[in-house]
Motif scaffolding. Structure first.
Motif, PDB file in Angstrom:
ATOM      1  N   GLY A  97       0.217  -1.127  -0.008  1.00 26.34           N
ATOM      2  CA  GLY A  97       0.199   0.108   0.009  1.00 26.34           C
ATOM      3  C   GLY A  97       0.441   1.509  -0.410  1.00 26.34           C
ATOM      4  O   GLY A  97       0.383   2.669  -0.327  1.00 26.34           O
ATOM      5  N   ASN A  98       2.204   0.980   0.845  1.00 29.18           N
ATOM      6  CA  ASN A  98       3.108   2.415  -0.139  1.00 29.18           C
ATOM      7  C   ASN A  98       3.497   2.686  -1.600  1.00 29.18           C
ATOM      8  O   ASN A  98       3.207   2.042  -2.435  1.00 29.18           O
ATOM      9  CB  ASN A  98       4.416   1.767   1.198  1.00 29.18           C
ATOM     10  N   ILE A  99       3.667   4.014  -1.512  1.00 32.67           N
ATOM     11  CA  ILE A  99       3.952   4.734  -2.600  1.00 32.67           C
ATOM     12  C   ILE A  99       4.644   4.065  -3.601  1.00 32.67           C
ATOM     13  O   ILE A  99       5.106   3.685  -4.445  1.00 32.67           O
ATOM     14  CB  ILE A  99       3.391   5.562  -3.595  1.00 32.67           C
ATOM     15  N   ARG A 100       5.399   3.806  -2.350  1.00 33.13           N
ATOM     16  CA  ARG A 100       7.269   3.633  -2.808  1.00 33.13           C
ATOM     17  C   ARG A 100       7.308   2.192  -3.893  1.00 33.13           C
ATOM     18  O   ARG A 100       8.134   1.806  -4.499  1.00 33.13           O
ATOM     19  CB  ARG A 100       7.854   3.498  -2.498  1.00 33.13           C
TER      20      ARG A 100
ATOM     21  N   ASP B 260       3.058   1.363 -10.907  1.00 36.90           N
ATOM     22  CA  ASP B 260       1.878   2.401 -12.695  1.00 36.90           C
ATOM     23  C   ASP B 260       2.404   3.371 -12.183  1.00 36.90           C
ATOM     24  O   ASP B 260       1.792   4.362 -12.902  1.00 36.90           O
ATOM     25  CB  ASP B 260       0.804   1.613 -12.027  1.00 36.90           C
ATOM     26  N   ILE B 261       2.718   4.238 -10.871  1.00 38.36           N
ATOM     27  CA  ILE B 261       3.126   5.734 -10.252  1.00 38.36           C
ATOM     28  C   ILE B 261       4.234   6.309  -9.901  1.00 38.36           C
ATOM     29  O   ILE B 261       4.824   7.094  -9.625  1.00 38.36           O
ATOM     30  CB  ILE B 261       1.920   5.917  -8.608  1.00 38.36           C
ATOM     31  N   GLY B 262       5.177   4.900 -10.599  1.00 30.49           N
ATOM     32  CA  GLY B 262       6.800   5.149 -10.081  1.00 30.49           C
ATOM     33  C   GLY B 262       7.552   4.717  -9.108  1.00 30.49           C
ATOM     34  O   GLY B 262       8.567   5.063  -8.632  1.00 30.49           O
ATOM     35  N   GLY B 263       7.248   3.583  -8.634  1.00 28.04           N
ATOM     36  CA  GLY B 263       7.652   2.905  -7.657  1.00 28.04           C
ATOM     37  C   GLY B 263       9.257   2.272  -7.920  1.00 28.04           C
ATOM     38  O   GLY B 263       9.063   1.867  -8.643  1.00 28.04           O
TER      39      GLY B 263
ATOM     40  N   ASP C 194      12.943   5.642  -6.941  1.00 26.77           N
ATOM     41  CA  ASP C 194      12.795   6.439  -5.161  1.00 26.77           C
ATOM     42  C   ASP C 194      14.093   6.800  -4.469  1.00 26.77           C
ATOM     43  O   ASP C 194      14.469   7.534  -4.534  1.00 26.77           O
ATOM     44  CB  ASP C 194      12.979   5.084  -4.349  1.00 26.77           C
ATOM     45  N   ILE C 195      15.473   5.312  -5.150  1.00 28.82           N
ATOM     46  CA  ILE C 195      17.031   5.767  -4.688  1.00 28.82           C
ATOM     47  C   ILE C 195      18.336   5.577  -5.006  1.00 28.82           C
ATOM     48  O   ILE C 195      19.372   6.048  -4.845  1.00 28.82           O
ATOM     49  CB  ILE C 195      17.505   5.415  -2.749  1.00 28.82           C
ATOM     50  N   GLY C 196      18.102   4.657  -6.905  1.00 28.41           N
ATOM     51  CA  GLY C 196      18.865   4.708  -7.408  1.00 28.41           C
ATOM     52  C   GLY C 196      19.507   5.880  -7.789  1.00 28.41           C
ATOM     53  O   GLY C 196      20.625   6.872  -8.551  1.00 28.41           O
ATOM     54  N   CYS C 197      18.532   7.518  -7.944  1.00 27.61           N
ATOM     55  CA  CYS C 197      18.869   8.022  -8.476  1.00 27.61           C
ATOM     56  C   CYS C 197      20.126   8.862  -8.055  1.00 27.61           C
ATOM     57  O   CYS C 197      20.861   9.632  -7.713  1.00 27.61           O
ATOM     58  CB  CYS C 197      18.029   8.993  -8.686  1.00 27.61           C
ATOM     59  N   TYR C 198      19.875   8.350  -6.431  1.00 30.28           N
ATOM     60  CA  TYR C 198      21.191   8.943  -5.180  1.00 30.28           C
ATOM     61  C   TYR C 198      22.311   9.228  -5.863  1.00 30.28           C
ATOM     62  O   TYR C 198      23.505   9.658  -6.192  1.00 30.28           O
ATOM     63  CB  TYR C 198      21.321   9.309  -3.804  1.00 30.28           C
ATOM     64  N   PRO C 199      22.938   7.462  -6.002  1.00 31.80           N
ATOM     65  CA  PRO C 199      24.632   7.148  -6.476  1.00 31.80           C
ATOM     66  C   PRO C 199      24.746   7.358  -7.809  1.00 31.80           C
ATOM     67  O   PRO C 199      25.567   8.471  -8.329  1.00 31.80           O
ATOM     68  CB  PRO C 199      23.973   5.572  -6.406  1.00 31.80           C
TER      69      PRO C 199
END
Length: 337
Positions: free
Chosen positions: A164-167, A171-174, A179-184
């Motif tokens: 139920g968590n958006i992450r 279909d909405i970008g989870g 979520d976190i791969g963009c940081y490295p």
């Protein structure tokens, strides 16, 4: 700027946890901003958040907040699939926008931001680049103390298996990469001060939620330079960045979720004693990376500085993520374009 005020008046889209717990308190600690309004899809939620945080106005719809003439800038922490649509609406309403990462679901969607009026500033909210520990680490890289920076390694994980968590909603970008791969990858771009040309990924997806729960990748920066990283949404919480040069290694101990208003540590190691025996630690004074980001964006609005990272930077971030997903499909290198 609206009202020619010297204080940036912020409106917050939604009562998302990151806004309520991180960003709004940081605005209060900033030198340039104040929060004047918050909106939710339910008026009662907005009123409750406003009362808790001392915010003067509460709205029961995002459209009402965007129509408020007393707001200069918008913080957009909505679910990923709403980042671009609401950012566009906000700019069309005459607001500057700081949008949570990832700025979009893909690069094609993000490119819509490039067509917006240039008199309104739009940026992706990577607070890490405003933290003094990142700034200090790049000073060391630039000084040559590490020798030639050749490799960057990063790990970032947490455990969240709640469907139920958006992450965890594909279909909405989870998923881990968005979520976190963009940081490295932002870390590698920041410290190499260069752009990667191709990407390779290995991705494991949750069999039920279909999100990537364990993703590893390599980015090729050319001239023998590379980033390799792993991120996960279903592993023990951990994060680290290591920068490897020909002379020394630099380690950022808490690179991404640096504790607000607390000291942080970076470590230098010349490798002369194995097992970290030669590590020298440097303490970075207490800081709030969100407040630093608020002030960077605020000073850019006021014209005191040039916006360091705008929509073009956000599009590039999405292009790299697109290439990592493309690599998953082809089981090989994917060009970044």
């Amino acid at each position: 700027m609206a009202g020619q005020t010297k204080t940036i008046r912020w409106g917050i889209l939604s009562t998302a946890r990151i806004g309520v717990e991180k960003f709004i308190p940081a605005i209060g600690r900033s030198q340039t901003g104040t929060t004047v309004a918050i909106a939710s899809r339910g008026l009662e939620r907005a009123k409750a958040a406003a009362a808790d945080l001392g915010i003067p106005k509460a709205y029961g719809s995002y459209e009402e907040l965007l129509a408020d003439p007393d707001i200069d800038a918008i913080y957009n922490p909505l679910p990923n699939h709403l980042h671009v649509p609401l950012t566009i609406q906000a700019v069309e309403a005459g607001k500057h926008v700081l949008c949570e990462k990832p700025v979009a679901l893909n690069a094609e969607e993000a490119r819509q931001l490039l067509t917006l009026p240039k008199d309104r500033l739009v940026a992706e909210g990577f607070m890490v680049r405003a933290h003094p520990q990142w700034i200090r680490a790049r000073e060391i890289v630039r000084s040559g103390e590490l020798g030639e920076l050749r490799a960057i390694q990063s790990f970032f994980s947490y455990y969240n298996a709640d469907p139920g968590n958006i992450r965890n909603m594909a279909d909405i970008g989870g998923g881990a990469l968005l979520d976190i791969g963009c940081y490295p990858m932002v870390a590698a771009r920041y410290f190499f001060e260069a752009e990667p040309s191709r990407a390779l990924s290995m991705i494991d997806r949750d069999p039920v939620m279909k999100t990537d729960r364990l993703s590893s990748g390599i980015l090729d920066f050319g001239e023998g330079r590379r980033l390799d990283f792993t991120v996960s949404t279903q592993m023990v919480p951990y994060q680290r960045v290591n920068l490897y040069g020909t002379k020394k290694r630099l380690e950022i101990v808490i690179p991404f979720n640096a504790p607000q208003q607390q000291e942080t540590v970076i470590r230098l190691d010349d490798g002369s004693i194995l097992g970290d025996g030669a590590v020298i630690s440097e303490t970075i004074a207490p800081s709030d990376q969100y407040a630093e980001l608020v002030d960077t964006f605020g000073r850019s609005i006021l014209g005191d500085i040039k916006l360091p990272y705008g929509p073009e930077d956000a599009v590039q971030n999405m292009a790299i993520l697109d290439a990592l997903f493309a690599s998953e499909k082809t089981d090989g290198w994917a060009a970044i374009g």
